[in-house]
Scaffold this motif. Structure first.
Motif, PDB file in Angstrom:
ATOM      1  N   ASN A  57      48.064 106.784 -58.743  1.00 36.01           N
ATOM      2  CA  ASN A  57      46.887 105.626 -58.432  1.00 36.01           C
ATOM      3  C   ASN A  57      46.662 105.505 -56.835  1.00 36.01           C
ATOM      4  N   ASN A  58      46.507 106.717 -56.227  1.00 37.37           N
ATOM      5  CA  ASN A  58      46.065 106.895 -54.909  1.00 37.37           C
ATOM      6  C   ASN A  58      47.035 106.429 -53.956  1.00 37.37           C
ATOM      7  N   ILE A  59      48.317 106.801 -54.294  1.00 39.25           N
ATOM      8  CA  ILE A  59      49.521 106.264 -53.357  1.00 39.25           C
ATOM      9  C   ILE A  59      50.540 107.449 -53.594  1.00 39.25           C
ATOM     10  N   ASN A  60      50.837 108.239 -52.358  1.00 41.81           N
ATOM     11  CA  ASN A  60      51.781 109.179 -52.345  1.00 41.81           C
ATOM     12  C   ASN A  60      53.335 108.869 -52.272  1.00 41.81           C
ATOM     13  N   TYR A  61      54.130 109.154 -53.038  1.00 44.40           N
ATOM     14  CA  TYR A  61      55.513 108.815 -53.128  1.00 44.40           C
ATOM     15  C   TYR A  61      56.274 109.935 -52.715  1.00 44.40           C
ATOM     16  N   CYS A  62      57.529 109.689 -51.876  1.00 48.61           N
ATOM     17  CA  CYS A  62      58.181 110.827 -51.473  1.00 48.61           C
ATOM     18  C   CYS A  62      59.083 110.963 -52.584  1.00 48.61           C
ATOM     19  N   GLN A  63      59.439 112.141 -53.181  1.00 47.57           N
ATOM     20  CA  GLN A  63      60.502 112.464 -54.281  1.00 47.57           C
ATOM     21  C   GLN A  63      61.782 113.251 -53.627  1.00 47.57           C
ATOM     22  N   VAL A  64      62.038 113.279 -52.524  1.00 52.69           N
ATOM     23  CA  VAL A  64      63.064 113.881 -51.532  1.00 52.69           C
ATOM     24  C   VAL A  64      64.276 113.192 -52.287  1.00 52.69           C
ATOM     25  N   TYR A  74      67.871 104.763 -57.454  1.00 55.32           N
ATOM     26  CA  TYR A  74      67.764 105.946 -58.533  1.00 55.32           C
ATOM     27  C   TYR A  74      67.862 107.415 -57.505  1.00 55.32           C
ATOM     28  N   GLY A  75      68.179 107.365 -56.517  1.00 58.45           N
ATOM     29  CA  GLY A  75      68.423 108.362 -55.630  1.00 58.45           C
ATOM     30  C   GLY A  75      67.266 109.404 -55.509  1.00 58.45           C
ATOM     31  N   ILE A  76      66.134 108.726 -55.156  1.00 53.77           N
ATOM     32  CA  ILE A  76      64.876 109.414 -54.677  1.00 53.77           C
ATOM     33  C   ILE A  76      64.285 108.178 -53.673  1.00 53.77           C
ATOM     34  N   CYS A  77      63.935 108.951 -52.515  1.00 53.90           N
ATOM     35  CA  CYS A  77      63.296 108.456 -51.433  1.00 53.90           C
ATOM     36  C   CYS A  77      62.352 107.362 -51.790  1.00 53.90           C
ATOM     37  N   ASN A  78      61.177 107.763 -52.409  1.00 54.31           N
ATOM     38  CA  ASN A  78      60.218 106.761 -53.088  1.00 54.31           C
ATOM     39  C   ASN A  78      59.561 106.189 -51.960  1.00 54.31           C
ATOM     40  N   HIS A  79      59.390 106.543 -50.702  1.00 53.14           N
ATOM     41  CA  HIS A  79      58.643 106.186 -49.613  1.00 53.14           C
ATOM     42  C   HIS A  79      56.987 106.418 -49.925  1.00 53.14           C
ATOM     43  N   LYS A  80      56.344 105.277 -49.620  1.00 50.59           N
ATOM     44  CA  LYS A  80      54.829 105.340 -49.915  1.00 50.59           C
ATOM     45  C   LYS A  80      54.229 105.416 -48.872  1.00 50.59           C
ATOM     46  N   VAL A  81      53.160 106.440 -49.083  1.00 50.59           N
ATOM     47  CA  VAL A  81      52.090 106.879 -48.060  1.00 50.59           C
ATOM     48  C   VAL A  81      50.712 106.737 -48.649  1.00 50.59           C
ATOM     49  N   ILE A  91      54.097 114.225 -43.247  1.00 56.04           N
ATOM     50  CA  ILE A  91      54.794 115.133 -42.367  1.00 56.04           C
ATOM     51  C   ILE A  91      55.662 114.566 -41.612  1.00 56.04           C
ATOM     52  N   ASN A  92      55.443 113.819 -40.663  1.00 54.17           N
ATOM     53  CA  ASN A  92      56.294 112.669 -39.807  1.00 54.17           C
ATOM     54  C   ASN A  92      57.397 112.329 -40.738  1.00 54.17           C
ATOM     55  N   HIS A  93      56.978 111.799 -41.967  1.00 53.09           N
ATOM     56  CA  HIS A  93      57.970 111.031 -42.724  1.00 53.09           C
ATOM     57  C   HIS A  93      59.128 112.125 -42.895  1.00 53.09           C
ATOM     58  N   LEU A  94      58.719 113.220 -43.380  1.00 45.34           N
ATOM     59  CA  LEU A  94      59.802 114.428 -43.830  1.00 45.34           C
ATOM     60  C   LEU A  94      60.344 114.912 -42.510  1.00 45.34           C
ATOM     61  N   ARG A  95      59.766 114.894 -41.409  1.00 42.51           N
ATOM     62  CA  ARG A  95      60.416 115.352 -40.237  1.00 42.51           C
ATOM     63  C   ARG A  95      61.429 114.576 -39.621  1.00 42.51           C
ATOM     64  N   LYS A  96      61.128 113.278 -39.703  1.00 40.73           N
ATOM     65  CA  LYS A  96      61.735 112.285 -39.006  1.00 40.73           C
ATOM     66  C   LYS A  96      62.857 111.632 -39.936  1.00 40.73           C
ATOM     67  N   ILE A 100      63.103 117.819 -42.712  1.00 39.16           N
ATOM     68  CA  ILE A 100      62.204 118.734 -43.399  1.00 39.16           C
ATOM     69  C   ILE A 100      60.992 119.141 -42.499  1.00 39.16           C
ATOM     70  N   ILE A 101      60.871 120.354 -42.099  1.00 34.00           N
ATOM     71  CA  ILE A 101      59.767 120.953 -41.528  1.00 34.00           C
ATOM     72  C   ILE A 101      58.934 121.830 -41.942  1.00 34.00           C
TER      73      ILE A 101
END
Length: 277
Positions: A57-64, A74-81, A91-96, A100-101
């Motif tokens: 639904n036009n929202i990106n969820y982090c699956q790390v 559930y052991g999933i980051c699920n940070h929304k962007v 990219i900034n979320h993964l790095r900070k 992950i780079i």
């Protein structure tokens, strides 16, 4: 209505971001000779971030994967962007957060014989609010004392320098530095006024000049001797002086400056240039 099936080869972006081919079957209507549905083929997502984000639904969820906690049951980051035109926030979320780079950049570092970029990220810790403010004041001090323009913040090499010193430093905008400059001026002015309270005698020097546009300006510097007998000086102000630039006008301007700094009963000498007419 009689229906027949036909096969059509199409391409899609499969798992692992590899372009694969498959055979898809469509039901075809004999009356209009058109398939009931079409498989849309979008442009492949090429950034490495899509290995770690899913879009719903036009929202990106982090699956790390992360340790299970109240925030991540559930052991999933699920940070929304939110979906945007670039992947910078992801990219900034993964790095900070996950250290992950971009693997392509990592390989370039290795090829050039440099240290693994992740070493710097893992060793560094996110800056506190006070630490961030301290570093931004240092950047502002560099800009002021070395007479650098604010647009140096747009220089890619300057940004690279700051991030290499600390990967979690957030580059300030010109507006942020402008506010910080006003705040530092007020702090410095208060500190100097408190210093003058413990000084008994102050001398002033002034300089007056006129711009090409015939606008007059006066600069005033204070001089005094500290308790340990060291000479001190501080630049007090630079102010515009309205025309005409007569001695009377300059005298009134100096009087206002002296009153503003609460040193009326401390000034013993004033040295001026010969600009007054």
């Amino acid at each position: 209505m009689e229906e027949t099936a036909f096969d059509q080869e199409e391409f899609y972006l499969g798992e692992g971001s590899n372009l694969s081919s498959r055979r898809t079957s469509f039901l075809q209507d004999d009356n209009n000779n058109r398939p009931f549905k079409k498989q849309k083929i979008g442009r492949p997502k090429q950034s490495f971030v899509w290995n770690y984000f899913n879009t719903v639904n036009n929202i990106n969820y982090c699956q790390v994967s992360v340790p299970i906690s109240t925030k991540s049951p559930y052991g999933i980051c699920n940070h929304k962007v939110e979906n945007g035109s670039t992947t910078t926030n992801m990219i900034n979320h993964l790095r900070k957060i996950h250290k992950i780079i971009n693997p392509v950049e990592q390989e370039l570092y290795k090829a050039q014989g440099q240290r693994d970029m992740r070493d710097f990220i893992v060793q560094a810790k996110p800056l506190t609010k006070d630490q961030m403010s301290f570093l931004r004041k240092k950047v502002l001090k560099f800009i002021i004392e070395d007479l650098q323009p604010f647009y140096i913040l747009e220089s890619n090499s300057f940004k690279e320098l700051l991030l290499s010193l600390h990967p979690f430093f957030e580059i300030p905008t010109e507006e942020a530095l402008d506010k910080l400059l006003d705040n530092m001026f007020e702090i410095g002015q208060t500190y100097l006024k408190n210093t003058f309270e413990n000084v008994s005698k102050i001398s002033l020097t002034t300089d007056f000049w006129t711009s090409r546009g015939q606008h007059g300006y006066i600069g005033v510097t204070a001089h005094w001797i500290s308790d340990d007998y060291n000479p001190k000086e501080a630049f007090l102000t630079l102010q515009h002086v309205h025309y005409p630039h007569t001695s009377e006008v300059i005298k009134d301007k100096l009087k206002d400056i002296i009153i503003n700094w609460n040193i009326s009963n401390k000034v013993t000498f004033i040295a001026t240039d010969n600009a007054a007419k």
